[in-house]
Design a protein around this motif. Structure first.
Motif, PDB file in Angstrom:
ATOM      1  N   GLN A 101       0.851  -1.189   0.000  1.00 60.01           N
ATOM      2  CA  GLN A 101       0.000   0.000   0.000  1.00 60.01           C
ATOM      3  C   GLN A 101       0.883   1.233   0.000  1.00 60.01           C
ATOM      4  O   GLN A 101       1.855   1.317   0.760  1.00 60.01           O
ATOM      5  N   VAL A 102       0.548   2.190  -0.851  1.00 58.23           N
ATOM      6  CA  VAL A 102       1.265   3.465  -0.866  1.00 58.23           C
ATOM      7  C   VAL A 102       0.764   4.314   0.293  1.00 58.23           C
ATOM      8  O   VAL A 102      -0.429   4.601   0.389  1.00 58.23           O
ATOM      9  N   LEU A 103       1.678   4.712   1.163  1.00 56.81           N
ATOM     10  CA  LEU A 103       1.334   5.554   2.311  1.00 56.81           C
ATOM     11  C   LEU A 103       1.561   7.035   2.018  1.00 56.81           C
ATOM     12  O   LEU A 103       0.815   7.892   2.492  1.00 56.81           O
ATOM     13  N   GLU A 104       2.601   7.328   1.253  1.00 58.92           N
ATOM     14  CA  GLU A 104       2.908   8.697   0.843  1.00 58.92           C
ATOM     15  C   GLU A 104       3.532   8.651  -0.552  1.00 58.92           C
ATOM     16  O   GLU A 104       4.247   7.712  -0.888  1.00 58.92           O
ATOM     17  N   GLY A 105       3.255   9.688  -1.344  1.00 58.35           N
ATOM     18  CA  GLY A 105       3.827   9.754  -2.681  1.00 58.35           C
ATOM     19  C   GLY A 105       3.087   8.882  -3.669  1.00 58.35           C
ATOM     20  O   GLY A 105       1.880   8.616  -3.522  1.00 58.35           O
ATOM     21  N   VAL A 123       4.040  -9.338 -18.213  1.00 60.17           N
ATOM     22  CA  VAL A 123       4.474  -8.137 -17.496  1.00 60.17           C
ATOM     23  C   VAL A 123       3.254  -7.255 -17.270  1.00 60.17           C
ATOM     24  O   VAL A 123       2.542  -6.903 -18.217  1.00 60.17           O
ATOM     25  N   ALA A 124       3.000  -6.931 -16.015  1.00 59.73           N
ATOM     26  CA  ALA A 124       1.884  -6.057 -15.662  1.00 59.73           C
ATOM     27  C   ALA A 124       2.419  -4.872 -14.866  1.00 59.73           C
ATOM     28  O   ALA A 124       3.297  -5.037 -14.012  1.00 59.73           O
ATOM     29  N   VAL A 125       1.907  -3.697 -15.138  1.00 48.98           N
ATOM     30  CA  VAL A 125       2.337  -2.475 -14.454  1.00 48.98           C
ATOM     31  C   VAL A 125       1.134  -1.844 -13.762  1.00 48.98           C
ATOM     32  O   VAL A 125       0.052  -1.727 -14.353  1.00 48.98           O
ATOM     33  N   VAL A 126       1.352  -1.448 -12.514  1.00 44.80           N
ATOM     34  CA  VAL A 126       0.320  -0.774 -11.730  1.00 44.80           C
ATOM     35  C   VAL A 126       0.844   0.580 -11.297  1.00 44.80           C
ATOM     36  O   VAL A 126       1.911   0.669 -10.672  1.00 44.80           O
ATOM     37  N   VAL A 134      -1.784  -2.799  -3.836  1.00 43.25           N
ATOM     38  CA  VAL A 134      -1.305  -3.575  -4.986  1.00 43.25           C
ATOM     39  C   VAL A 134      -1.036  -5.005  -4.530  1.00 43.25           C
ATOM     40  O   VAL A 134      -0.375  -5.230  -3.514  1.00 43.25           O
ATOM     41  N   PHE A 135      -1.560  -5.960  -5.281  1.00 44.15           N
ATOM     42  CA  PHE A 135      -1.401  -7.381  -4.976  1.00 44.15           C
ATOM     43  C   PHE A 135      -0.338  -7.978  -5.888  1.00 44.15           C
ATOM     44  O   PHE A 135      -0.411  -7.832  -7.111  1.00 44.15           O
ATOM     45  N   VAL A 136       0.648  -8.655  -5.311  1.00 45.97           N
ATOM     46  CA  VAL A 136       1.642  -9.412  -6.075  1.00 45.97           C
ATOM     47  C   VAL A 136       1.180 -10.863  -6.090  1.00 45.97           C
ATOM     48  O   VAL A 136       1.208 -11.537  -5.057  1.00 45.97           O
ATOM     49  N   PRO A 137       0.732 -11.375  -7.237  1.00 43.19           N
ATOM     50  CA  PRO A 137       0.171 -12.728  -7.278  1.00 43.19           C
ATOM     51  C   PRO A 137       1.244 -13.813  -7.209  1.00 43.19           C
ATOM     52  O   PRO A 137       2.445 -13.522  -7.307  1.00 43.19           O
TER      53      PRO A 137
END
Length: 243
Positions: A101-105, A123-126, A134-137
């Motif tokens: 999870q992005v906390l800042e920025g 290749v997937a980009v989020v 963001v989930f890393v499968p």
């Protein structure tokens, strides 16, 4: 040097990743020849607000970390993490998973699935902003890039029972793509690399959270994160974008 992190009752010094620690995966090899070593990012591992919550994490087999990545350039490339895969879980045909999870920025997450003989299958980009999850499968390696001019601070939940695998990225000189000032560039060290697929961050409701709510709150019901220890089980609800 980054400051100590105070997180509830926990005070933690960072593990520091420097340029020379990850020189094998830097895209701009000419720049690297004359670049001096410097600190790139800081990892604060095994955080908990209290000893009781720390005990709960240990008993459940999970770990909560925070990583801080200041803005920087590695020559023509934006600052990034070294990149790693996860090993296969016991009694499973797939690797451990992870959530961020992005906390800042803001962050760019590059996820890649490797095949045999240097071939990348996907290749997937989020692109993630503050509050995004963001989930890393299973079976995907991943790199996080800070392409902004602000500090990136992100949290992750992961199983505490394994060590990350960095060697596959080092072997090929980095990930399937580098994110440079001019955009994404394929890494020619791989035998084949597919086009990038762009996917969205996860819906916070899948975790019982409101949009933007801190994932640390899942300490209140760690059963929600059981898939981090048992990736072969309920992972399908997160995996639609990777089928």
């Amino acid at each position: 040097m980054q400051d100590m992190l105070i997180f509830g009752e926990t005070i933690r010094a960072p593990d520091v990743r420097t340029l020379y620690d990850m020189k094998e995966v830097v895209a701009d090899r000419e720049w690297l020849k004359t670049a001096e070593n410097f600190e790139l990012y800081y990892m604060y591992r095994e955080l908990a607000r209290s000893e009781e919550e720390f005990r709960l994490m240990r008993e459940f087999g999970l770990r909560y970390d925070i990583t801080v990545i200041p803005p920087a350039k590695l020559g023509k490339e934006y600052v990034k993490t070294a990149g790693h895969y996860h090993p296969k879980a016991p009694k499973a045909d797939v690797s451990y998973t992870e959530i961020y999870q992005v906390l800042e920025g803001s962050a760019t997450y590059i996820l890649q699935k490797a095949g045999r003989k240097g071939r990348i299958l996907d290749v997937a980009v989020v692109e993630a902003e503050k509050g995004d999850i963001v989930f890393v499968p299973p079976d995907y390696g991943h790199i996080t890039v800070n392409r902004s001019e602000k500090i990136l601070k992100m949290a992750n939940w992961v199983c505490r029972d394994f060590s990350s695998l960095y060697e596959p990225f080092k072997m090929f000189g980095g990930g399937a793509y580098f994110l440079l000032e001019d955009g994404f560039v394929r890494n020619s060290n791989y035998a084949s690399v597919p086009k990038i697929r762009w996917i969205e961050p996860e819906d916070a409701k899948k975790f019982g959270l409101s949009p933007g709510e801190d994932v640390y709150r899942l300490i209140e019901d760690l059963q929600v994160l059981r898939f981090l220890k048992e990736p072969q089980a309920p992972v399908g609800i997160f995996e639609a974008a990777f089928c």
